[in-house]
Design an enzyme around this catalytic site. Structure first.
Site, PDB file in Angstrom:
ATOM      1  CG  HIS A   9      -1.987  -1.027   1.182  1.00 29.47           C
ATOM      2  ND1 HIS A   9      -3.129  -0.918   1.944  1.00 29.47           N
ATOM      3  CD2 HIS A   9      -2.105  -2.182   0.487  1.00 29.47           C
ATOM      4  CE1 HIS A   9      -3.916  -1.962   1.710  1.00 29.47           C
ATOM      5  NE2 HIS A   9      -3.314  -2.745   0.835  1.00 29.47           N
ATOM      6  CD  GLU A  42      -1.593   4.827   3.198  1.00 33.00           C
ATOM      7  OE1 GLU A  42      -2.651   5.474   3.219  1.00 33.00           O
ATOM      8  OE2 GLU A  42      -1.465   3.745   2.572  1.00 33.00           O
ATOM      9  CB  CYS A  76      -6.372   0.107   4.977  1.00 27.81           C
ATOM     10  SG  CYS A  76      -4.719  -0.655   4.953  1.00 27.81           S
ATOM     11  CB  CYS A  86      -1.754   1.779   5.913  1.00 30.27           C
ATOM     12  SG  CYS A  86      -1.450   0.968   4.339  1.00 30.27           S
TER      13      CYS A  86
END
Length: 157
Positions: free
Chosen positions: A54, A56, A84, A87
């Protein structure tokens, strides 16, 4: 335009570029230290076949490599979208001084990225989760912790 807006716009720009390149989802993140971007990340899940890639997390990995550290305590993380649960956990472990995001998780859900299921699952007992989960309390389970506690040259985190 203030600095927060400037860095958020960069994260959004990264997210849009990522969509055009077809490398992953519409997410971007930047990490800032002392008013300068030190790392960027975009969602690379589908292009890297890595469900943890992801934006991040990619940005955190890049920043830690750049700074030669596993903590980002003097940094700020700017994300194009509310992180999310995975993350958010990584962000807490990285220990930045601030997190700033643009789109909400509800807005992401409208685009097909709904993390609400995971938010709900995390708060349930393991018996109630949809993913069959069990603990097997074998005798050796504490040995790694004992080894850790008895090690003098450890780096706490």
């Amino acid at each position: 335009m203030n600095n927060d807006e400037f860095f958020l716009k960069r994260a959004i720009e990264l997210a849009q570029e990522n969509v055009k390149k077809g490398q992953g989802g519409p997410f971007g993140a930047v990490i800032v230290k002392d008013g300068k971007i030190i790392a960027e990340g975009t969602n690379l899940v589908t292009s890297s076949n890595d469900p943890t890639a992801h934006a991040e997390i990619v940005a955190i990995r890049n920043a830690c490599k750049e700074l030669g550290t596993f903590q980002l305590s003097d940094c700020e993380i700017y994300s194009s979208c509310e992180p999310c649960p995975m993350c958010l956990g990584a962000i807490y472990w990285a220990r930045p001084k601030r997190l700033i995001f643009a789109a909400t998780r509800q807005e992401a859900a409208q685009a097909g990225f709904d993390d609400e299921f995971i938010y709900q699952e995390v708060s349930k007992s393991i018996e109630q989760r949809q993913l069959p989960t069990q603990q097997l309390p074998i005798e050796e389970r504490m040995k790694p912790f004992e080894e850790w506690n008895n090690t003098n040259n450890k780096i706490p985190y």
